[in-house]
Scaffold this motif. Structure first.
Motif, PDB file in Angstrom:
ATOM      1  N   PRO A   1     -26.545  -3.395 -16.037  1.00  0.00           N
ATOM      2  CA  PRO A   1     -27.115  -2.404 -15.120  1.00  0.00           C
ATOM      3  C   PRO A   1     -27.809  -1.282 -15.876  1.00  0.00           C
ATOM      4  CG  PRO A   1     -24.742  -2.154 -15.245  1.00  0.00           C
ATOM      5  CD  PRO A   1     -25.079  -3.402 -16.004  1.00  0.00           C
ATOM      6  N   ARG A   2     -28.854  -0.751 -15.236  1.00  0.00           N
ATOM      7  CA  ARG A   2     -29.610   0.345 -15.848  1.00  0.00           C
ATOM      8  C   ARG A   2     -28.990   1.706 -15.547  1.00  0.00           C
ATOM      9  NH1 ARG A   2     -35.402  -1.047 -13.492  1.00  0.00           N
ATOM     10  NH2 ARG A   2     -34.105  -1.945 -11.824  1.00  0.00           N
ATOM     11  N   VAL A   3     -27.894   1.710 -14.780  1.00  0.00           N
ATOM     12  CA  VAL A   3     -27.243   2.957 -14.388  1.00  0.00           C
ATOM     13  C   VAL A   3     -25.749   2.844 -14.675  1.00  0.00           C
ATOM     14  CG1 VAL A   3     -28.954   3.376 -12.595  1.00  0.00           C
ATOM     15  CG2 VAL A   3     -26.848   2.154 -12.020  1.00  0.00           C
ATOM     16  N   PRO A   4     -25.032   3.968 -14.770  1.00  0.00           N
ATOM     17  CA  PRO A   4     -23.577   3.902 -14.970  1.00  0.00           C
ATOM     18  C   PRO A   4     -22.897   3.221 -13.783  1.00  0.00           C
ATOM     19  CG  PRO A   4     -24.418   6.104 -15.428  1.00  0.00           C
ATOM     20  CD  PRO A   4     -25.528   5.358 -14.771  1.00  0.00           C
ATOM     21  N   CYS A   5     -22.027   2.268 -14.077  1.00  0.00           N
ATOM     22  CA  CYS A   5     -21.330   1.510 -13.037  1.00  0.00           C
ATOM     23  C   CYS A   5     -19.838   1.459 -13.349  1.00  0.00           C
ATOM     24  CB  CYS A   5     -21.886   0.091 -12.923  1.00  0.00           C
ATOM     25  SG  CYS A   5     -23.584   0.004 -12.309  1.00  0.00           S
ATOM     26  N   LEU A   6     -19.026   1.710 -12.342  1.00  0.00           N
ATOM     27  CA  LEU A   6     -17.569   1.720 -12.488  1.00  0.00           C
ATOM     28  C   LEU A   6     -16.951   0.746 -11.500  1.00  0.00           C
ATOM     29  CD1 LEU A   6     -14.878   3.056 -13.518  1.00  0.00           C
ATOM     30  CD2 LEU A   6     -15.126   4.655 -11.598  1.00  0.00           C
ATOM     31  N   SER A   7     -16.046  -0.090 -11.977  1.00  0.00           N
ATOM     32  CA  SER A   7     -15.287  -1.007 -11.121  1.00  0.00           C
ATOM     33  C   SER A   7     -13.811  -0.620 -11.178  1.00  0.00           C
ATOM     34  CB  SER A   7     -15.462  -2.457 -11.576  1.00  0.00           C
ATOM     35  OG  SER A   7     -14.629  -3.336 -10.829  1.00  0.00           O
ATOM     36  N   LEU A   8     -13.272  -0.147 -10.051  1.00  0.00           N
ATOM     37  CA  LEU A   8     -11.864   0.237  -9.960  1.00  0.00           C
ATOM     38  C   LEU A   8     -11.067  -0.883  -9.303  1.00  0.00           C
ATOM     39  CD1 LEU A   8     -12.061   3.964  -8.766  1.00  0.00           C
ATOM     40  CD2 LEU A   8     -11.610   3.118 -11.073  1.00  0.00           C
ATOM     41  N   SER A   9      -9.871  -1.122  -9.825  1.00  0.00           N
ATOM     42  CA  SER A   9      -8.982  -2.114  -9.225  1.00  0.00           C
ATOM     43  C   SER A   9      -7.558  -1.579  -9.245  1.00  0.00           C
ATOM     44  CB  SER A   9      -9.056  -3.449  -9.968  1.00  0.00           C
ATOM     45  OG  SER A   9      -8.619  -3.295 -11.318  1.00  0.00           O
ATOM     46  N   SER A  10      -6.757  -2.054  -8.303  1.00  0.00           N
ATOM     47  CA  SER A  10      -5.361  -1.644  -8.211  1.00  0.00           C
ATOM     48  C   SER A  10      -4.448  -2.766  -8.677  1.00  0.00           C
ATOM     49  CB  SER A  10      -5.008  -1.272  -6.767  1.00  0.00           C
ATOM     50  OG  SER A  10      -3.599  -1.177  -6.605  1.00  0.00           O
ATOM     51  N   PRO A  11      -3.379  -2.448  -9.408  1.00  0.00           N
ATOM     52  CA  PRO A  11      -2.430  -3.487  -9.808  1.00  0.00           C
ATOM     53  C   PRO A  11      -1.621  -4.038  -8.640  1.00  0.00           C
ATOM     54  CG  PRO A  11      -1.605  -1.326 -10.430  1.00  0.00           C
ATOM     55  CD  PRO A  11      -3.006  -1.123  -9.934  1.00  0.00           C
ATOM     56  N   MET A  12      -1.745  -3.422  -7.444  1.00  0.00           N
ATOM     57  CA  MET A  12      -1.032  -3.914  -6.258  1.00  0.00           C
ATOM     58  C   MET A  12      -2.015  -4.333  -5.168  1.00  0.00           C
ATOM     59  SD  MET A  12       2.250  -3.888  -6.831  1.00  0.00           S
ATOM     60  CE  MET A  12       3.076  -3.856  -5.246  1.00  0.00           C
ATOM     61  N   ASP A  13      -3.143  -4.901  -5.566  1.00  0.00           N
ATOM     62  CA  ASP A  13      -4.123  -5.375  -4.583  1.00  0.00           C
ATOM     63  C   ASP A  13      -3.595  -6.645  -3.920  1.00  0.00           C
ATOM     64  OD1 ASP A  13      -6.463  -6.674  -3.372  1.00  0.00           O
ATOM     65  OD2 ASP A  13      -7.625  -5.134  -4.409  1.00  0.00           O
ATOM     66  N   ASN A  14      -3.382  -6.595  -2.616  1.00  0.00           N
ATOM     67  CA  ASN A  14      -2.787  -7.720  -1.893  1.00  0.00           C
ATOM     68  C   ASN A  14      -3.819  -8.593  -1.199  1.00  0.00           C
ATOM     69  OD1 ASN A  14      -3.198  -5.398  -0.199  1.00  0.00           O
ATOM     70  ND2 ASN A  14      -2.072  -6.436   1.440  1.00  0.00           N
ATOM     71  N   ILE A  15      -5.105  -8.375  -1.468  1.00  0.00           N
ATOM     72  CA  ILE A  15      -6.153  -9.165  -0.825  1.00  0.00           C
ATOM     73  C   ILE A  15      -6.941  -9.988  -1.837  1.00  0.00           C
ATOM     74  CG2 ILE A  15      -8.268  -9.050   0.554  1.00  0.00           C
ATOM     75  CD1 ILE A  15      -5.759  -8.471   2.143  1.00  0.00           C
ATOM     76  N   VAL A  16      -7.309  -9.390  -2.953  1.00  0.00           N
ATOM     77  CA  VAL A  16      -8.072 -10.115  -3.972  1.00  0.00           C
ATOM     78  C   VAL A  16      -7.077 -10.773  -4.914  1.00  0.00           C
ATOM     79  CG1 VAL A  16      -9.837  -9.964  -5.753  1.00  0.00           C
ATOM     80  CG2 VAL A  16      -9.955  -8.464  -3.756  1.00  0.00           C
ATOM     81  N   LEU A  17      -6.887 -12.067  -4.722  1.00  0.00           N
ATOM     82  CA  LEU A  17      -5.898 -12.845  -5.474  1.00  0.00           C
ATOM     83  C   LEU A  17      -6.549 -14.116  -6.010  1.00  0.00           C
ATOM     84  CD1 LEU A  17      -2.951 -12.593  -2.904  1.00  0.00           C
ATOM     85  CD2 LEU A  17      -3.301 -11.182  -4.945  1.00  0.00           C
ATOM     86  N   PRO A  18      -6.170 -14.538  -7.227  1.00  0.00           N
ATOM     87  CA  PRO A  18      -5.273 -13.858  -8.165  1.00  0.00           C
ATOM     88  C   PRO A  18      -5.917 -12.588  -8.706  1.00  0.00           C
ATOM     89  CG  PRO A  18      -6.357 -15.683  -9.248  1.00  0.00           C
ATOM     90  CD  PRO A  18      -6.754 -15.760  -7.803  1.00  0.00           C
ATOM     91  N   ARG A  19      -5.161 -11.850  -9.504  1.00  0.00           N
ATOM     92  CA  ARG A  19      -5.659 -10.577 -10.019  1.00  0.00           C
ATOM     93  C   ARG A  19      -6.945 -10.743 -10.803  1.00  0.00           C
ATOM     94  NH1 ARG A  19      -5.256  -5.531 -10.652  1.00  0.00           N
ATOM     95  NH2 ARG A  19      -5.509  -4.475 -12.640  1.00  0.00           N
ATOM     96  N   GLU A  20      -7.140 -11.891 -11.415  1.00  0.00           N
ATOM     97  CA  GLU A  20      -8.362 -12.149 -12.174  1.00  0.00           C
ATOM     98  C   GLU A  20      -9.603 -11.987 -11.297  1.00  0.00           C
ATOM     99  OE1 GLU A  20     -10.501 -13.003 -15.640  1.00  0.00           O
ATOM    100  OE2 GLU A  20      -8.391 -12.507 -15.334  1.00  0.00           O
ATOM    101  N   GLY A  21      -9.443 -12.162  -9.980  1.00  0.00           N
ATOM    102  CA  GLY A  21     -10.576 -12.004  -9.078  1.00  0.00           C
ATOM    103  C   GLY A  21     -11.163 -10.610  -9.073  1.00  0.00           C
ATOM    104  N   LEU A  22     -10.383  -9.623  -9.517  1.00  0.00           N
ATOM    105  CA  LEU A  22     -10.860  -8.240  -9.553  1.00  0.00           C
ATOM    106  C   LEU A  22     -11.647  -7.923 -10.820  1.00  0.00           C
ATOM    107  CD1 LEU A  22      -7.532  -6.651  -8.338  1.00  0.00           C
ATOM    108  CD2 LEU A  22      -9.692  -6.525  -7.081  1.00  0.00           C
ATOM    109  N   ARG A  23     -11.547  -8.776 -11.832  1.00  0.00           N
ATOM    110  CA  ARG A  23     -12.229  -8.521 -13.095  1.00  0.00           C
ATOM    111  C   ARG A  23     -13.707  -8.857 -12.976  1.00  0.00           C
ATOM    112  NH1 ARG A  23      -9.618  -8.469 -17.803  1.00  0.00           N
ATOM    113  NH2 ARG A  23     -11.602  -7.519 -18.437  1.00  0.00           N
ATOM    114  N   ILE A  24     -14.535  -7.984 -13.531  1.00  0.00           N
ATOM    115  CA  ILE A  24     -15.977  -8.231 -13.526  1.00  0.00           C
ATOM    116  C   ILE A  24     -16.387  -8.706 -14.908  1.00  0.00           C
ATOM    117  CG2 ILE A  24     -16.467  -5.774 -13.951  1.00  0.00           C
ATOM    118  CD1 ILE A  24     -19.042  -6.204 -12.310  1.00  0.00           C
ATOM    119  N   LEU A  25     -17.066  -9.837 -14.954  1.00  0.00           N
ATOM    120  CA  LEU A  25     -17.473 -10.417 -16.225  1.00  0.00           C
ATOM    121  C   LEU A  25     -18.857  -9.950 -16.646  1.00  0.00           C
ATOM    122  CD1 LEU A  25     -16.193 -14.083 -15.670  1.00  0.00           C
ATOM    123  CD2 LEU A  25     -14.990 -12.128 -16.670  1.00  0.00           C
TER     124      LEU A  25
END
Length: 306
Positions: free
Chosen positions: A229-253
């Motif tokens: 991205p050409r701009v600052p980008c932040l991805s926040l995730s919670s260790p208790m996310d009960n919807i995006v499973l498995p937790r790896e789904g929250l990681r951005i590659l």
């Protein structure tokens, strides 16, 4: 013909029962998906009291889900708590901020964030509402682009800040990947975005929700379009996310994104959680300061992390 009085308690109880069933099912799947490394992380966060952490997260998910249902119609009156694009408050209100909600929600999900952002000096606030049962993913990305175009035309030269929860965050990521208007964005933050999809997508009520499967075709389409991205980008995730499973789904590659972990709150709880809003505001202040862009009204107080 109005319902018989005897049926009214039953009708009132149905939404409560739905919330209970939904939360119970998602937390059951959450604990089944926890691997040993993540369990150790939860052990550290809870100081060894993982059952207490789980009980608190379950209780909070019931509360925020009930609150979201109660607030759902508020998007119909968003003119009372958001600013119409044509009503320009001037540069002293900070850059326009566009909120993008998650699957099966509306702009009303951003009521708490709008209050905290306003208290921090960001008073030019906007939110779009898409139709989760009718729209597809490209249509939502197109809606984001249309709103950015409209805000940029109404406030030329000021740029736009993007904040998205869940599916809204994924749509923002794809907008930044593909839109010629991506350069109009000053900074972007996502909360609990299913960057690699979720194993719970198969339970969704529409093709849009079911398209968000873990490592599915939609995820691969977004990844194929990824660019730094050409701009600052932040991805926040919670260790208790009960919807995006498995937790790896929250990681951005995708390269160029900053990732950070919030306090252990449930998926929907992120948009009701003041410390999470403070993390976003800290990131925006830092990013806008680096770009020399206005950061909102003087003397405003950002939400403190608690």
């Amino acid at each position: 013909m109005p319902p018989a009085p005897a049926l009214l308690p039953l009708l009132a109880a149905l939404p409560c029962l739905g919330v209970l069933v939904f939360c119970s099912a998602t937390w059951w799947r959450f604990w089944r998906a926890v691997d040993p490394a993540h369990r150790q992380r939860l052990h550290q966060l809870s100081l060894g009291r993982v059952p207490s952490l789980g009980a608190a997260a379950f209780a909070s998910s019931l509360l925020v889900q009930a609150a979201a249902v109660a607030l759902y119609p508020a998007f119909l009156a968003r003119g009372l708590w958001l600013r119409p694009p044509q009503a320009d408050p001037g540069p002293q209100a900070g850059p326009p901020v566009l909120f993008v909600h998650g699957y099966m929600h509306t702009a009303s999900a951003w009521l708490p964030f709008s209050a905290w952002f306003r208290a921090a000096g960001y008073r030019d606030l906007h939110a779009l509402t898409y139709h989760s049962l009718r729209d597809d993913f490209p249509a939502i990305v197109a809606r984001v682009e249309a709103e950015v175009r409209r805000l940029d035309a109404a406030r030329p030269g000021r740029g736009v800040v993007l904040v998205g929860h869940s599916l809204g965050g994924l749509a923002i990521r794809q907008f930044l990947n593909t839109s010629p208007l991506a350069g109009r964005v000053l900074a972007a933050a996502t909360l609990g975005a299913p960057h690699q999809g979720s194993a719970l997508a198969g339970l969704a009520m529409s093709p849009l929700g079911r398209s968000l499967g873990f490592r599915g075709p939609l995820v691969r389409t977004v990844e194929a379009a990824d660019r730094p991205p050409r701009v600052p980008c932040l991805s926040l995730s919670s260790p208790m996310d009960n919807i995006v499973l498995p937790r790896e789904g929250l990681r951005i590659l995708a390269p160029g994104w900053r990732e950070a972990e919030t306090a252990p709150v449930c998926h929907l709880g992120m948009v009701f959680h003041r410390p999470t809003a403070a993390m976003v505001l800290d990131f925006l202040d830092e990013s806008l300061r680096a770009r020399g862009a206005p950061r909102g009204g003087a003397g405003a107080q950002a939400p403190r992390r608690r």
